[in-house]
Design a protein around this motif. Structure first.
Motif, PDB file in Angstrom:
ATOM      1  N   CYS A  53      -5.135   3.492   8.553  1.00 15.60           N
ATOM      2  CA  CYS A  53      -3.963   2.654   8.400  1.00 15.60           C
ATOM      3  C   CYS A  53      -2.725   3.503   8.626  1.00 15.60           C
ATOM      4  O   CYS A  53      -2.643   4.634   8.142  1.00 15.60           O
ATOM      5  N   THR A  54      -1.776   2.981   9.376  1.00 14.28           N
ATOM      6  CA  THR A  54      -0.479   3.610   9.536  1.00 14.28           C
ATOM      7  C   THR A  54       0.572   2.559   9.213  1.00 14.28           C
ATOM      8  O   THR A  54       0.271   1.371   9.155  1.00 14.28           O
ATOM      9  N   GLY A  55       1.779   2.991   9.016  1.00 12.58           N
ATOM     10  CA  GLY A  55       2.805   2.024   8.698  1.00 12.58           C
ATOM     11  C   GLY A  55       4.176   2.464   9.143  1.00 12.58           C
ATOM     12  O   GLY A  55       4.454   3.654   9.276  1.00 12.58           O
ATOM     13  N   THR A  56       5.017   1.474   9.390  1.00  7.23           N
ATOM     14  CA  THR A  56       6.431   1.681   9.648  1.00  7.23           C
ATOM     15  C   THR A  56       7.163   0.861   8.598  1.00  7.23           C
ATOM     16  O   THR A  56       6.909  -0.334   8.460  1.00  7.23           O
ATOM     17  N   VAL A  57       8.036   1.511   7.855  1.00  5.53           N
ATOM     18  CA  VAL A  57       8.659   0.890   6.692  1.00  5.53           C
ATOM     19  C   VAL A  57      10.165   1.107   6.769  1.00  5.53           C
ATOM     20  O   VAL A  57      10.628   2.174   7.177  1.00  5.53           O
ATOM     21  N   SER A  58      10.920   0.107   6.345  1.00  3.29           N
ATOM     22  CA  SER A  58      12.365   0.256   6.270  1.00  3.29           C
ATOM     23  C   SER A  58      12.717   1.384   5.309  1.00  3.29           C
ATOM     24  O   SER A  58      12.129   1.511   4.231  1.00  3.29           O
ATOM     25  N   ASP A  59      13.681   2.188   5.683  1.00  4.79           N
ATOM     26  CA  ASP A  59      14.055   3.309   4.812  1.00  4.79           C
ATOM     27  C   ASP A  59      14.778   2.864   3.543  1.00  4.79           C
ATOM     28  O   ASP A  59      15.045   3.668   2.669  1.00  4.79           O
ATOM     29  N   ASN A  60      15.066   1.562   3.422  1.00  7.35           N
ATOM     30  CA  ASN A  60      15.663   1.086   2.174  1.00  7.35           C
ATOM     31  C   ASN A  60      14.603   0.580   1.197  1.00  7.35           C
ATOM     32  O   ASN A  60      14.933  -0.024   0.183  1.00  7.35           O
ATOM     33  N   ALA A  61      13.321   0.863   1.479  1.00  9.50           N
ATOM     34  CA  ALA A  61      12.260   0.513   0.532  1.00  9.50           C
ATOM     35  C   ALA A  61      12.497   1.244  -0.781  1.00  9.50           C
ATOM     36  O   ALA A  61      13.049   2.343  -0.807  1.00  9.50           O
ATOM     37  N   THR A  62      12.069   0.636  -1.859  1.00 10.81           N
ATOM     38  CA  THR A  62      12.268   1.231  -3.180  1.00 10.81           C
ATOM     39  C   THR A  62      11.377   2.460  -3.364  1.00 10.81           C
ATOM     40  O   THR A  62      10.375   2.624  -2.664  1.00 10.81           O
ATOM     41  N   PRO A  63      11.732   3.307  -4.315  1.00 12.51           N
ATOM     42  CA  PRO A  63      10.871   4.455  -4.617  1.00 12.51           C
ATOM     43  C   PRO A  63       9.441   4.031  -4.969  1.00 12.51           C
ATOM     44  O   PRO A  63       8.482   4.713  -4.612  1.00 12.51           O
ATOM     45  N   TYR A  64       9.289   2.906  -5.667  1.00 14.35           N
ATOM     46  CA  TYR A  64       7.942   2.424  -6.004  1.00 14.35           C
ATOM     47  C   TYR A  64       7.133   2.141  -4.737  1.00 14.35           C
ATOM     48  O   TYR A  64       5.998   2.588  -4.595  1.00 14.35           O
ATOM     49  N   ILE A  65       7.728   1.387  -3.801  1.00 10.46           N
ATOM     50  CA  ILE A  65       7.016   1.048  -2.561  1.00 10.46           C
ATOM     51  C   ILE A  65       6.724   2.309  -1.763  1.00 10.46           C
ATOM     52  O   ILE A  65       5.614   2.486  -1.247  1.00 10.46           O
TER      53      ILE A  65
END
Length: 86
Positions: A53-65
């Motif tokens: 699994c790989t992912g691309t995530v918004s850099d404004n995701a919370t520390p928890y995420i």
């Protein structure tokens, strides 16, 4: 059961076995709520079904995420423009 989930779409990339999952939440608290529910209830089964699994995530995701996703070493992206009509 998650009214703060605004968008939840899964796309298969051709017949490659690769998937794009696009999720949008009303705010950070709702994003955390969804990811916590997934981690508690579905993550074990989900990761049994895939080999990687790989992912691309918004850099404004919370520390928890960011912490939950740390194991897949996602790429973080920064929005530079655009708009939405939500």
């Amino acid at each position: 059961a998650e009214p703060g989930t605004l968008m939840y779409e899964w796309f298969e990339v051709g017949e490659t076995g690769k998937w794009h999952i696009h999720e949008v939440y009303a705010d950070a608290d709702n994003g955390d709520l969804h990811v916590k529910g997934f981690a508690d209830n579905y993550a074990g089964r989900f990761f049994e079904l895939i080999s990687s699994c790989t992912g691309t995530v918004s850099d404004n995701a919370t520390p928890y995420i960011k912490g939950v996703l740390d194991g897949i070493s996602p790429t973080f992206m920064s929005q530079k423009g655009g708009f939405n009509r939500f």
